[in-house]
Scaffold this active site. Sequence first.
Site, PDB file in Angstrom:
ATOM      1  N   LYS A  11      -9.543   2.918  -3.091  1.00 53.57           N
ATOM      2  CA  LYS A  11     -10.034   2.402  -1.815  1.00 53.57           C
ATOM      3  C   LYS A  11     -11.415   2.965  -1.499  1.00 53.57           C
ATOM      4  O   LYS A  11     -11.647   4.173  -1.580  1.00 53.57           O
ATOM      5  CB  LYS A  11      -9.043   2.749  -0.700  1.00 53.57           C
TER       6      LYS A  11
ATOM      7  N   GLU B  32       0.838  -1.205   0.000  1.00 50.78           N
ATOM      8  CA  GLU B  32       0.000   0.000   0.000  1.00 50.78           C
ATOM      9  C   GLU B  32       0.873   1.255   0.000  1.00 50.78           C
ATOM     10  O   GLU B  32       1.813   1.373   0.792  1.00 50.78           O
ATOM     11  CB  GLU B  32      -0.897   0.000   1.237  1.00 50.78           C
TER      12      GLU B  32
ATOM     13  N   CYS C  71      -5.573  -2.474   2.963  1.00 50.84           N
ATOM     14  CA  CYS C  71      -5.406  -2.392   4.412  1.00 50.84           C
ATOM     15  C   CYS C  71      -6.676  -2.762   5.165  1.00 50.84           C
ATOM     16  O   CYS C  71      -7.113  -3.902   5.183  1.00 50.84           O
ATOM     17  CB  CYS C  71      -4.911  -0.990   4.779  1.00 50.84           C
TER      18      CYS C  71
END
EC number: 2.3.1.269
Length: 505
Positions: A330, A264, A382
């Site tokens: 995301k 990430e 994440c």
Amino acid sequence: MNSVLSHRLMRPLAAAFVGVITPLAFAPYQFWPLALLSPFILLLLLHQQSAKRAALIAYLWGIGQFAVGISWVHVSIDTFGGMPKIASLFLMTLLVGYLALYPSLFGWLLNRLFPNNSRSKWLCAAPALWLITDWLRGWVMTGFPWLWLGYSQIDSPLANFAPIGGVELITLLLLFCAGSLAYAVLNRRWLMACIPLVVYATGYGLQAMQWVTPQTERTASLALIQGNIEQGLKWLPSQRWPTIMKYTDLTRENWDADVIIWPEAAIPAFEYEISSFLHNLDAAARMNQSAVITGIINQSDDKQYFNSVLTVGDTPHGEYRYDLTQRYHKYHLLPFGEFVPFEEILRPLAPFFNLPMSSFSQGAYVQPNLIAKGFAFVTALCYEIIFNEQVRDNVTPDTDFLLTLSNDAWFGRSIGPLQHMEIARMRALELGKPLIRATNNGVTAVTDERGRIMAQLPQFETGVLKATVTPTRGSTPYFLWGTTPLYLWVGLAAGFAFWRQRRAR
């Protein structure tokens, strides 16, 4: 037992102690029987208490569980929050106190709606209400479904229920077993104590089920790059190119892999700022018949920021070009980490509310799989991997792998990254897909379709994890139906228990 707990402080103190030891059921300790023992003792402590008293007892159980179980959050607040220790502890206290409201709600509802000592209370109402409050915790204010009891069972026989109903079904079964034990003890109906044996034996038998089939004719060779970049240095302008070149050098040594994966935000720059570098990386990957997947930060024309993932090299899009429609963005953003609620009020108060990269916008809830070297990856950045329904809704029959990129350097040498990996393993088991997890400093690992770790790098070291992974075909029941059957069961069970309660009156 009532004589031992007759003092008004004994039950709340006992509940707090049981809550404190509950995280030992989870990674890295993984003493999974505690996830059954803890709610069993809590149910005993709630017996014959008023609804108000039950709420207090369960609240202190929650305080104990979350104060220990998510202590890793304080590492981030204290290290990078830029505030005095007393202030960081105060914020942590607020978070723990908030999360403990959900067990408290469970205790209040259970004893308010079901004051009697009935079998339907312990076997139907308690599991249903627990699941309802867990769902609420995973939804309210964007949700925080961490430390759901079912995650602790990833290495127990109950794990084999995950492909049927997900982690929620495992949690439900734990409470069903705890309720049967509570009923057995309180009513001296010892035959009921055999229910956990039957449930665990059934779970053991389910191990033989083959929900999906490995596609042995298709294998992917992967190289996961763990850069081990210190979080305090990551976003310094002077460290941008040293960081990028570190990943580039490690990649150059592994062009024999089908897909090379960076973690990430591995590239600490906006994509538009380094287009020349990405053109060169794309050309090198295509020359070596490979692909690179990396986390990166993006900015749209209307000044929205996205935490993104891009692919270069052997992809369906041809040569690299700057096109945000071909990225994963995301969706589930971390409160205070990636966006700040009431930011006009909070940002001036402390550096914690003004961390680097804390003004992101959401991507779409469902996004196309990323394609690299002909393999389809469902991506979760994440924190997103903890939202099982979101991951499931992005899986298609053509999905080959689950891919999660993360940077847990925020949490230092705490238990947080290990709990994070435990949750990720459950996603693989639920959906019958191998999971690939690339991180900055660990846990970088690859699992098979049953969530078993096949290869892993040590934490806090620079390294490259090379692994060969086989995709699967077929679908698990959980992929097909999700949690809909559980919603129906919870509604029916709660309704039945309430009907029996009214009838008993």
